[in-house]
Design an enzyme around this catalytic site. Structure first.
Site, mmCIF file in Angstrom:
data_model
loop_
_atom_site.group_PDB
_atom_site.id
_atom_site.type_symbol
_atom_site.label_atom_id
_atom_site.label_comp_id
_atom_site.label_asym_id
_atom_site.label_seq_id
_atom_site.Cartn_x
_atom_site.Cartn_y
_atom_site.Cartn_z
ATOM 1 N N THR A 234 9.375 -6.155 5.316
ATOM 2 C CA THR A 234 8.402 -6.659 4.615
ATOM 3 C C THR A 234 8.537 -5.998 3.257
ATOM 4 O O THR A 234 7.956 -6.393 2.389
ATOM 5 C CB THR A 234 6.893 -6.542 5.336
ATOM 6 O OG1 THR A 234 6.660 -5.452 5.721
ATOM 7 C CG2 THR A 234 7.024 -7.528 6.478
ATOM 8 N N TYR B 288 -3.059 -9.326 16.593
ATOM 9 C CA TYR B 288 -3.123 -8.312 15.522
ATOM 10 C C TYR B 288 -4.335 -7.500 15.664
ATOM 11 O O TYR B 288 -4.016 -6.190 15.737
ATOM 12 C CB TYR B 288 -3.054 -8.950 14.228
ATOM 13 C CG TYR B 288 -3.284 -7.833 13.126
ATOM 14 C CD1 TYR B 288 -2.278 -7.053 12.563
ATOM 15 C CD2 TYR B 288 -4.242 -7.732 12.148
ATOM 16 C CE1 TYR B 288 -2.391 -6.241 11.668
ATOM 17 C CE2 TYR B 288 -4.517 -6.895 11.271
ATOM 18 C CZ TYR B 288 -3.566 -6.039 10.999
ATOM 19 O OH TYR B 288 -3.563 -5.050 9.989
ATOM 20 N N ILE C 147 0.840 -1.030 0.013
ATOM 21 C CA ILE C 147 -0.106 -0.061 0.107
ATOM 22 C C ILE C 147 0.642 1.117 -0.046
ATOM 23 O O ILE C 147 0.734 2.132 -0.661
ATOM 24 C CB ILE C 147 -0.960 -0.082 1.191
ATOM 25 C CG1 ILE C 147 -1.956 -1.001 0.944
ATOM 26 C CG2 ILE C 147 -1.876 1.502 1.363
ATOM 27 C CD1 ILE C 147 -2.883 -1.221 2.267
ATOM 28 N N ASP D 293 11.335 3.163 5.977
ATOM 29 C CA ASP D 293 11.086 1.722 6.017
ATOM 30 C C ASP D 293 12.256 1.052 6.310
ATOM 31 O O ASP D 293 13.321 1.427 6.118
ATOM 32 C CB ASP D 293 10.573 1.484 4.445
ATOM 33 C CG ASP D 293 9.640 0.221 4.586
ATOM 34 O OD1 ASP D 293 10.291 -0.909 4.767
ATOM 35 O OD2 ASP D 293 8.480 0.121 4.065
#
Length: 347
Positions: free
Chosen positions: A44, A153, A21, A40
């Site tokens: 991932t 989560y 995204i 970042d």
């Protein structure tokens, strides 16, 4: 989109900007003339997702971690908006490793939010999750009614909403959470143990393997194409405070909920298309889209396995709140989104 509905000529931080995204947001924001900072740690995210951004002189990559407050502080300097996408997703991953999921999704979130407040950022838009609805059975899902969380989560994403509201009340920073419903599209990774269902199924079908559905295929989801998510993030960032509060007042009255117009903005919105599709129907849609390129895919049989722990049977969003307050109007249905996604995977 109309110019009045996009972020233009601003300085924007996208955390997790090398992810699925985040990288799509980065590219669109750069195309619209913004200066974009990406934070970042590539746990991932992928560098290849930034191949176009890295060629743009208005893009600045900070390789850092949201769990490191100094990295957060450096990334947010001079920013008009923060679009916080960095997180460890996946229900199964959180069940396997709740400690790291909590550390990133809550600890990193609070550090990022506090850094934004300290830097004077007016509005902090963050990725929330439909997992927050938990075991509440009602459909469609409406923002003010949730159940018990079914995974670590889900707990982390709900706690983020609580922290966002608390920071708005205490410090005056405007916060908007976007509860994403099963987002899919270009750059979504089909590989790995925690791959999302659509790229995973596409990858299997393209290899002429039978995709495995968890359960009997009757579970349903509100699948949301990436372009709808990009639209929601921009509207959440730029909707003027006065307009926002006036529309929120009317919306609150319509659902019988009291609203204090003097409060700092801190709201959550569903981001979805507003239709649900069973997993069995999803596979058939994917097979039809892929068969245009490879007719043999039509004959591939589907396999069924056990239900996955932490999953809810059905999910469907009401997008009325986002429509009324933000002007959100998703342009891509499941079918049109799948057609676009399949073109990307076939490249």
């Amino acid at each position: 989109m109309e110019e009045s509905k996009i972020i233009k000529d601003k300085r924007v931080l996208v955390t997790g900007g090398a992810g699925f995204i985040g990288s799509n947001l980065v590219d669109v924001l750069l195309d619209q003339g913004n200066e974009v900072i990406c934070l970042d740690n590539f746990s991932t995210g992928k560098r290849e997702n930034l191949q176009f951004a890295l060629q743009n002189d208005r893009f600045n990559l900070i390789e850092g971690d949201i769990r490191n407050f100094e990295d957060c502080v450096a990334a947010v300097q001079g920013c008009d908006y923060v679009l916080h996408q960095a997180a460890l997703g996946s229900v199964p991953r959180s069940i396997a490793d709740p400690m790291t999921t909590t550390d990133v999704n809550i600890g990193g979130f609070v550090k990022m939010l506090f850094a934004a407040k300290e830097a004077g950022v007016k509005r902090f838009v963050y990725a929330a999750s439909s997992s927050t609805y938990g075991d509440h059975p009602s459909l469609p899902k409406v923002e003010h009614i949730i159940g018990n969380a079914l995974s670590p989560y889900a707990i982390t994403k709900y706690v983020d909403e609580l922290f966002a509201k608390n920071f708005s009340d205490i410090y005056g920073i405007e916060t908007i959470g976007l509860r994403y419903f099963n987002v899919f599209g270009r750059r979504q990774d089909p590989n790995g143990a925690y791959a999302a269902v659509i790229p995973k199924f596409v990858s299997e079908l393209m290899a002429h393997n039978s995709p495995v559905i968890n359960g009997d295929g009757s579970y349903s989801r509100d699948f949301t194409y990436i372009e709808n998510v990009i639209q929601a993030n921009q509207l959440a960032a730029i909707t003027p405070t006065i307009d926002f509060k006036e529309k929120l007042k009317h919306y609150s009255e319509s659902i019988g909920k009291l609203h204090d117009p003097t409060c700092t903005i801190s709201e959550v919105f569903n981001v979805a298309y507003g239709e649900r599709t069973t997993l069995k129907e999803l596979v058939e849609n994917l097979k039809s889209a892929l068969a245009i390129y490879d007719p043999k895919i039509t004959d591939i049989e589907v396999k069924y396995g056990p239900n996955r722990g932490g999953d809810i049977p059905h999910s469907l969003a009401s997008i009325n709140k986002a429509s009324v307050i933000l002007g959100y109007s998703p342009e891509f249905s499941l079918k049109t989104g799948i057609d676009q996604a399949v073109k990307w995977y076939k490249k």
